[in-house]
Design a protein around this motif. Sequence first.
Motif, PDB file in Angstrom:
ATOM      1  N   TYR A  91       0.817  -1.215   0.000  1.00 50.28           N
ATOM      2  CA  TYR A  91       0.000   0.000   0.000  1.00 50.28           C
ATOM      3  C   TYR A  91       0.853   1.268   0.000  1.00 50.28           C
ATOM      4  CZ  TYR A  91      -3.538   3.440   0.658  1.00 50.28           C
ATOM      5  OH  TYR A  91      -4.338   4.539   0.442  1.00 50.28           O
ATOM      6  N   GLN A  92       2.048   1.171   0.542  1.00 49.21           N
ATOM      7  CA  GLN A  92       2.881   2.367   0.680  1.00 49.21           C
ATOM      8  C   GLN A  92       3.562   2.783  -0.624  1.00 49.21           C
ATOM      9  OE1 GLN A  92       4.689   0.557   4.473  1.00 49.21           O
ATOM     10  NE2 GLN A  92       4.762   2.745   4.910  1.00 49.21           N
ATOM     11  N   ILE A  93       3.681   1.860  -1.576  1.00 53.54           N
ATOM     12  CA  ILE A  93       4.402   2.230  -2.805  1.00 53.54           C
ATOM     13  C   ILE A  93       3.636   1.981  -4.108  1.00 53.54           C
ATOM     14  CG2 ILE A  93       6.677   1.853  -1.761  1.00 53.54           C
ATOM     15  CD1 ILE A  93       6.850  -0.720  -3.579  1.00 53.54           C
TER      16      ILE A  93
ATOM     17  N   HIS B  13       2.432 -12.190   8.719  1.00 50.99           N
ATOM     18  CA  HIS B  13       1.957 -10.834   9.011  1.00 50.99           C
ATOM     19  C   HIS B  13       3.106  -9.883   9.307  1.00 50.99           C
ATOM     20  CE1 HIS B  13      -2.067 -12.460   9.276  1.00 50.99           C
ATOM     21  NE2 HIS B  13      -1.704 -13.293  10.239  1.00 50.99           N
ATOM     22  N   ASN B  14       2.878  -8.616   9.014  1.00 49.75           N
ATOM     23  CA  ASN B  14       3.789  -7.575   9.459  1.00 49.75           C
ATOM     24  C   ASN B  14       3.190  -6.862  10.655  1.00 49.75           C
ATOM     25  OD1 ASN B  14       6.143  -5.629   8.935  1.00 49.75           O
ATOM     26  ND2 ASN B  14       4.396  -4.242   9.091  1.00 49.75           N
ATOM     27  N   GLU B  15       3.888  -6.919  11.783  1.00 48.87           N
ATOM     28  CA  GLU B  15       3.530  -6.146  12.979  1.00 48.87           C
ATOM     29  C   GLU B  15       2.078  -6.297  13.410  1.00 48.87           C
ATOM     30  OE1 GLU B  15       4.816  -2.096  12.407  1.00 48.87           O
ATOM     31  OE2 GLU B  15       6.910  -2.668  12.470  1.00 48.87           O
TER      32      GLU B  15
ATOM     33  N   VAL C 143      12.334  -9.083  12.829  1.00 53.01           N
ATOM     34  CA  VAL C 143      12.304  -8.044  13.870  1.00 53.01           C
ATOM     35  C   VAL C 143      12.374  -6.663  13.216  1.00 53.01           C
ATOM     36  CG1 VAL C 143      13.558  -7.039  15.823  1.00 53.01           C
ATOM     37  CG2 VAL C 143      13.399  -9.526  15.596  1.00 53.01           C
ATOM     38  N   ASN C 144      11.382  -5.824  13.549  1.00 56.76           N
ATOM     39  CA  ASN C 144      11.427  -4.420  13.134  1.00 56.76           C
ATOM     40  C   ASN C 144      11.765  -3.600  14.365  1.00 56.76           C
ATOM     41  OD1 ASN C 144      10.443  -5.440  10.752  1.00 56.76           O
ATOM     42  ND2 ASN C 144       8.456  -4.431  10.857  1.00 56.76           N
ATOM     43  N   TYR C 145      12.899  -2.923  14.335  1.00 55.86           N
ATOM     44  CA  TYR C 145      13.270  -2.079  15.483  1.00 55.86           C
ATOM     45  C   TYR C 145      13.435  -0.633  15.023  1.00 55.86           C
ATOM     46  CZ  TYR C 145      15.825   0.371  19.072  1.00 55.86           C
ATOM     47  OH  TYR C 145      16.199   1.319  20.000  1.00 55.86           O
ATOM     48  N   TYR C 146      12.795   0.282  15.748  1.00 51.94           N
ATOM     49  CA  TYR C 146      12.920   1.708  15.432  1.00 51.94           C
ATOM     50  C   TYR C 146      13.358   2.565  16.613  1.00 51.94           C
ATOM     51  CZ  TYR C 146      10.852   0.944  10.870  1.00 51.94           C
ATOM     52  OH  TYR C 146      10.646   0.522   9.588  1.00 51.94           O
ATOM     53  N   PHE C 147      12.866   2.259  17.840  1.00 49.41           N
ATOM     54  CA  PHE C 147      13.111   3.219  18.927  1.00 49.41           C
ATOM     55  C   PHE C 147      13.041   2.607  20.320  1.00 49.41           C
ATOM     56  CE2 PHE C 147       8.643   3.551  17.549  1.00 49.41           C
ATOM     57  CZ  PHE C 147       8.008   3.137  18.703  1.00 49.41           C
TER      58      PHE C 147
ATOM     59  N   GLY D  79       9.893  11.902  15.712  1.00 42.63           N
ATOM     60  CA  GLY D  79       9.946  12.128  17.158  1.00 42.63           C
ATOM     61  C   GLY D  79      10.417  10.892  17.910  1.00 42.63           C
ATOM     62  N   TRP D  80      10.929   9.919  17.200  1.00 44.40           N
ATOM     63  CA  TRP D  80      11.375   8.675  17.826  1.00 44.40           C
ATOM     64  C   TRP D  80      12.789   8.840  18.373  1.00 44.40           C
ATOM     65  CZ3 TRP D  80       9.706   5.103  13.138  1.00 44.40           C
ATOM     66  CH2 TRP D  80       8.301   5.065  13.091  1.00 44.40           C
ATOM     67  N   GLY D  81      13.026   8.289  19.572  1.00 45.21           N
ATOM     68  CA  GLY D  81      14.330   8.401  20.206  1.00 45.21           C
ATOM     69  C   GLY D  81      15.355   7.478  19.551  1.00 45.21           C
TER      70      GLY D  81
HETATM   71  C1  FCB Z   1       6.675   0.149  10.505  1.00 44.98           C
HETATM   72  C2  FCB Z   1       5.888  -0.369   9.317  1.00 44.98           C
HETATM   73  C3  FCB Z   1       6.349   0.165   7.999  1.00 44.98           C
HETATM   74  C4  FCB Z   1       6.798   1.604   8.076  1.00 44.98           C
HETATM   75  C5  FCB Z   1       7.712   1.840   9.246  1.00 44.98           C
HETATM   76  C6  FCB Z   1       8.219   3.250   9.360  1.00 44.98           C
HETATM   77  O1  FCB Z   1       5.876   0.082  11.649  1.00 44.98           O
HETATM   78  O2  FCB Z   1       5.940  -1.772   9.266  1.00 44.98           O
HETATM   79  O3  FCB Z   1       5.329  -0.048   7.060  1.00 44.98           O
HETATM   80  O4  FCB Z   1       5.709   2.446   8.063  1.00 44.98           O
HETATM   81  O5  FCB Z   1       7.079   1.474  10.430  1.00 44.98           O
END
Ligand code: FCB
Length: 449
Positions: free
Chosen positions: A19-21, A164-166, A291-295, A326-328
């Motif tokens: 959906y994002q692209i 699934h994603n997240e 694993v999705n890691y952001y903050f 705004g993520w650390g």
């Molecule tokens: C994640 C999503 C991904 C994207 C990033 C920034 O939670 O899986 O689609 O939006 O964040």
Amino acid sequence: MAWRKFPEGFLWGAATAAYQIEGAWNEDGKGESIWDRFTHRKYTILNGDTGDVACDHYHKMPEDVALMKELGLQSYRFSIAWTRIFPDGRGSVNQKGLDFYERLVDKLLAAGIIPNVTLNHWDLPQALQDEGGWVNRDCTAWFVDYARVMFDRLGDRVPLWSTHNEPWVIAFLGYAFGFFAPGIADYSRAYQASHHLLLSHGLAVQAFRAGGYQGKIGIVLSLSCYQPASEKESDRAACKRVYENNSALFLQPLFKGSYPEMLFNWIASHAPKIEEGDLKVISEPIDFLGVNYYFTEAIAFAQWGGFLKSSSTPVSAPGWGYTEMGWGINPPGFKSVLLDIKENYGNPKIYITENGCAFKDTPDDNEFVSDWERINFLRAHLLALHDALQSGVNLHGYYVWSLMDNFEWAHGFAPRFGLVRVNYQTLRRIPKQSALWYREVISRNGFEE
Ligand code: FCB
């Protein structure tokens, strides 16, 4: 200066989601998804943006694969839009939708790029939402039917699959807070959706095993690092609640076949209906965890902090600030998340399926972006990963989020996460400095510290 080399065969890639692209939201027989419905509603998305056109990847796919090759990607993680395959979620298959993904997979393979497919990156068919979506137990069977069609068509060529994603984001941002599609605010439905997402995952894994396909299958979780805001008992307990709700709610049933007890006492009557045997299905062994890691966040007890009675503050490591979201920025948090999985969930094989950042990119006259902040971010997170490997984390690959700037859900097109800039007027793609840097890292399988 130390040379940080990654293990032989470590997989380097970048990720996107349909959906994002893709755009082409109603072309070639595609049905309406919950994200089509949600974004077409007024005031749901920043600036009224929608994914109707997005990066127009649906039409520019060959060009995009060529770009990936130029950047030296070894693997590409993308998702399939369920509504291109089953416009109504179930029933008859739309051949043109299947053909699109088959062309994409074949082009990737021809370019020497390993396809890594996610079946559900949030865009549930609206027709199924009309019947309750993930709250309806029947949705688990609809998902497995869809998964089987994809396994049958692409199972001989796709070595890596995720169900699934997240699921936390789907269940909580979608059903508890209403920030994301389908825009529902109801905790009972959110926990029921979580359970059905997990159940459908387990059933799809069983179908994959029964079909004898050659690839590997797993699931992708969003795992952040949570730290108690202080040593106070109330803050520590709040932190545990948040960890159990956002991480253990998925990790524990997947790897131990049970749900977190403290959390389930807390949520009381909101707990999902679970049938006998469900947890056995959910804990069907997987080949890898994404694993999705952001903050990282500091969690405090908050009397008025909603259902979990907690508040969160972004944490950044000394010398680091915050991203555009705004993520650390806290690379050590990345390592802690991985150590937690190693120590508490049996050290499963892991791919980092997403890691990245949005910053205010400023293009020059040639639309080139010198995104040194992104390079610093990625480099620091790769260093943390390298440390994690040294500590015995069972890590096999890394995907940057994202290959290109794209539609960032409720934030629309404002945040830019790409290695490649997208000009949304002309749809031109321009690799940023970070893409050139990443190509170098891939070709050397590491970098100098
Ligand atoms: C994640 C999503 C991904 C994207 C990033 C920034 O939670 O899986 O689609 O939006 O964040």
